[in-house]
Design a protein around this motif. Structure first.
Motif, PDB file in Angstrom:
ATOM      1  N   LEU A 161     -76.920 -35.457 -46.609  1.00 50.14           N
ATOM      2  CA  LEU A 161     -78.163 -34.711 -46.742  1.00 50.14           C
ATOM      3  C   LEU A 161     -79.324 -35.493 -46.139  1.00 50.14           C
ATOM      4  O   LEU A 161     -79.344 -36.731 -46.162  1.00 50.14           O
ATOM      5  N   THR A 162     -80.301 -34.760 -45.627  1.00 51.88           N
ATOM      6  CA  THR A 162     -81.512 -35.392 -45.117  1.00 51.88           C
ATOM      7  C   THR A 162     -82.614 -35.270 -46.163  1.00 51.88           C
ATOM      8  O   THR A 162     -82.399 -34.757 -47.252  1.00 51.88           O
ATOM      9  N   ASP A 171     -84.010 -23.331 -52.711  1.00 47.33           N
ATOM     10  CA  ASP A 171     -84.025 -22.175 -51.807  1.00 47.33           C
ATOM     11  C   ASP A 171     -85.448 -21.798 -51.411  1.00 47.33           C
ATOM     12  O   ASP A 171     -85.754 -21.562 -50.244  1.00 47.33           O
ATOM     13  N   LEU A 172     -86.327 -21.731 -52.411  1.00 50.75           N
ATOM     14  CA  LEU A 172     -87.717 -21.386 -52.133  1.00 50.75           C
ATOM     15  C   LEU A 172     -88.401 -22.515 -51.359  1.00 50.75           C
ATOM     16  O   LEU A 172     -89.238 -22.271 -50.480  1.00 50.75           O
ATOM     17  N   VAL A 192     -90.706 -25.195 -46.329  1.00 50.99           N
ATOM     18  CA  VAL A 192     -90.490 -26.094 -45.190  1.00 50.99           C
ATOM     19  C   VAL A 192     -90.711 -25.334 -43.884  1.00 50.99           C
ATOM     20  O   VAL A 192     -91.401 -25.801 -42.975  1.00 50.99           O
ATOM     21  N   ALA A 193     -90.117 -24.138 -43.804  1.00 49.66           N
ATOM     22  CA  ALA A 193     -90.245 -23.324 -42.589  1.00 49.66           C
ATOM     23  C   ALA A 193     -91.698 -22.941 -42.325  1.00 49.66           C
ATOM     24  O   ALA A 193     -92.100 -22.789 -41.163  1.00 49.66           O
ATOM     25  N   LEU A 249     -81.924 -30.983 -50.935  1.00 46.63           N
ATOM     26  CA  LEU A 249     -81.159 -29.765 -50.683  1.00 46.63           C
ATOM     27  C   LEU A 249     -81.917 -28.816 -49.749  1.00 46.63           C
ATOM     28  O   LEU A 249     -81.302 -28.071 -48.980  1.00 46.63           O
ATOM     29  N   ALA A 250     -83.232 -28.846 -49.834  1.00 52.58           N
ATOM     30  CA  ALA A 250     -84.060 -27.980 -48.981  1.00 52.58           C
ATOM     31  C   ALA A 250     -84.325 -28.592 -47.616  1.00 52.58           C
ATOM     32  O   ALA A 250     -84.878 -27.925 -46.733  1.00 52.58           O
ATOM     33  N   GLY A 251     -83.972 -29.853 -47.429  1.00 49.49           N
ATOM     34  CA  GLY A 251     -84.238 -30.512 -46.160  1.00 49.49           C
ATOM     35  C   GLY A 251     -85.711 -30.768 -45.902  1.00 49.49           C
ATOM     36  O   GLY A 251     -86.179 -30.672 -44.760  1.00 49.49           O
ATOM     37  N   VAL A 252     -86.463 -31.120 -46.948  1.00 50.81           N
ATOM     38  CA  VAL A 252     -87.896 -31.389 -46.772  1.00 50.81           C
ATOM     39  C   VAL A 252     -88.068 -32.707 -46.011  1.00 50.81           C
ATOM     40  O   VAL A 252     -87.554 -33.743 -46.444  1.00 50.81           O
ATOM     41  N   PRO A 253     -88.784 -32.700 -44.894  1.00 45.24           N
ATOM     42  CA  PRO A 253     -89.014 -33.956 -44.166  1.00 45.24           C
ATOM     43  C   PRO A 253     -89.809 -34.944 -45.022  1.00 45.24           C
ATOM     44  O   PRO A 253     -90.804 -34.565 -45.650  1.00 45.24           O
ATOM     45  N   THR A 254     -89.377 -36.181 -45.041  1.00 41.69           N
ATOM     46  CA  THR A 254     -90.014 -37.188 -45.893  1.00 41.69           C
ATOM     47  C   THR A 254     -91.501 -37.341 -45.583  1.00 41.69           C
ATOM     48  O   THR A 254     -92.319 -37.525 -46.496  1.00 41.69           O
TER      49      THR A 254
END
Length: 368
Positions: free
Chosen positions: A122-123, A305-306, A311-312, A341-346
Motif C-alpha cells: 500500500l502507498t 472509500d469516501l 483524493v481525486a 487504503l485510500a491512497g492519500v499522498p503523504t
C-alpha cells in the motif's frame, strides 16, 4: 449472517453478530455482556482465527464469556451463526437488525488496522511519517487528559506537535469552553510551549460546532484568537435530507482549517449526513481546507472509500484520533490505515508536515 460486504473482516463479522445477539436479549445484563464481547473482538490485534487451538477450543480472550465463545466457535466452524439468526427470527426484530447492519460498512477492526499499517504494497502515510495529532480533547471540556498529559503522551509517540481542540461554547452538552476559559487555557499552553520549546508545540485550537445553516458557532473575532479551527457537525445526523449546502458552507467558512468527522456517522447507530460529497470536497479544495479522517473506532469518518473521492478532488487531509484520554491517541492509527487504503499522498496530509510548514498554513487560513 451479518453482511460480509463493505470491507468487514472475520473479526468485524463476528463482532457484528454478537451485537445482533445482544440486541435481542431480554435482560440488559445479557445485552451489555454481548456488546462487551463484540467490543473485545473488534479490539483484538490478531485475526480471531489465530485464537483457535488445535483441540477446537478458543484461547481465553478478556471480556468474552462462554456464551459468546460458543457463537464465535460456531462462526469459525460454519461461517455463520444459526444461533444468532434463529434468535433474531424468533424475536421478530429482523427489520431493526437489518437497519443496524446497514450502518456498519467500511469500519475496520483493530486487526485490520494493523494489517493495513504493515502492508508494504500500500502507498500513503506510514506511522513514521505522522508528526502530530490535530483533534483531541482535554479536561477543559469533555476529556480526561490534562494539557501536560497531552504533551508527554505526544512526545512518547514521537510527535512534535498536537492541537488541543476542546469543544466550543455552543456545544454545552460536551462541556464547551467559554471564551474566558479559553483565554486561561491559552496562557497554560504558552507556559507549556515555553517549557518544551524546540521539542514540542501545543497548538491553540477549538472544535467548533457546525450549525444547521453551515455557519460555525463562534464569532469571527473569536476564531481569530485561535491557531486551529476544526469545524464539525453534531446535529441533524440522522435525517435523510440533503445537506450539501450546509457542508459546503462549513468547508468554506472563514477561519476554518479542518472539516472534522464530516459525516458524523456512528457504528450501527446513525448514518450521518447525506450530501453530494464530491461538491463538498471540491469546495474544500478551493478553500484549502483539510478533510478529516477521524480515527475514533466508533466514527472512522470519513472512511477509505469516501477518502478516495476526496483524493481525486485534490483535497488536503487531517488524520486525527479525536482522543479524550492519552490511551486514545492510538486511534490516529485507524485514521492512518484508512488513508493508506485510500491512497492519500503523504504530502497532502497536514499531520505529516514539519511544524513550521503547518503553522504557516494555519496562519494563512485564519488571515494572520
Amino acid at each position: 449472517m451479518a453482511r460480509a460486504s463493505s470491507g468487514m473482516d472475520l473479526n468485524g463479522q463476528i463482532a457484528a453478530l454478537l451485537h445482533d445477539f445482544g440486541a435481542v436479549q431480554k435482560s440488559k445484563q445479557s445485552m451489555w455482556g454481548y456488546k462487551r464481547a463484540a467490543s473485545a473482538v473488534l479490539a483484538l490485534d490478531e485475526p480471531i482465527a489465530s485464537f483457535l487451538k488445535a483441540d477446537g477450543t478458543l484461547r481465553k480472550i478478556p471480556n468474552i464469556g462462554p456464551s459468546s465463545t460458543r457463537i464465535i466457535l460456531e462462526v469459525l466452524r460454519t461461517g455463520t451463526s444459526a444461533t444468532v439468526e434463529e434468535a433474531i427470527a424468533a424475536n421478530g426484530q429482523a427489520g431493526d437488525i437489518d437497519g443496524r447492519r446497514d450502518l456498519r460498512g467500511h469500519f475496520l477492526s483493530r486487526a485490520q488496522v494493523l494489517a493495513v499499517l504493515n502492508n508494504g504494497k500500500l502507498t500513503g502515510p506510514r506511522l513514521e511519517d505522522y508528526r502530530g495529532d490535530l483533534q483531541m480533547h482535554s479536561t477543559w471540556s469533555d476529556g480526561s487528559q490534562t494539557l501536560a498529559d497531552i504533551v508527554e503522551a505526544g512526545l512518547a509517540r514521537g510527535y512534535t506537535f498536537c492541537g488541543v481542540t476542546d469543544h466550543s461554547y455552543g456545544l454545552k452538552i460536551a462541556g464547551g469552553v467559554s471564551m474566558s476559559d479559553l483565554a486561561r487555557q491559552h496562557r497554560d499552553i504558552d507556559a507549556l510551549n515555553k517549557t518544551y520549546r524546540g521539542r514540542f508545540r501545543l497548538i491553540k485550537g477549538i472544535e467548533a460546532n457546525i450549525s444547521a445553516d453551515g455557519s460555525v458557532d463562534m464569532e469571527p473575532d473569536e476564531l481569530r484568537q485561535l491557531e486551529l479551527v476544526v469545524a464539525a457537525p453534531h446535529s441533524m445526523l440522522r435525517t435523510t435530507a440533503d445537506q450539501t449546502a450546509r457542508m459546503v458552507s462549513a468547508a468554506t467558512a472563514p477561519g476554518v482549517h479542518i472539516l472534522g468527522h464530516p459525516r458524523g456517522r456512528k457504528y450501527e447507530s446513525r448514518p450521518g449526513i447525506a450530501a453530494d460529497w464530491d461538491q463538498v470536497f471540491k469546495a474544500a479544495r478551493r478553500a484549502n481546507v483539510a478533510i478529516e479522517i477521524d480515527g475514533d473506532p466508533s466514527r472512522q469518518d470519513i472512511d477509505y472509500d469516501l477518502a478516495a473521492r476526496a483524493v481525486a478532488a485534490g483535497c488536503l487531509f487531517a488524520l486525527d484520533s479525536d482522543a479524550h484520554s492519552t490511551g486514545e491517541l492510538a486511534y490516529s492509527e485507524t485514521a492512518i490505515a484508512h488513508a493508506r487504503l485510500a491512497g492519500v499522498p503523504t504530502d497532502r496530509i497536514v499531520n505529516c508536515w514539519p511544524v513550521d510548514r503547518l503553522m504557516k498554513w494555519l496562519a494563512t487560513r485564519n488571515g494572520r
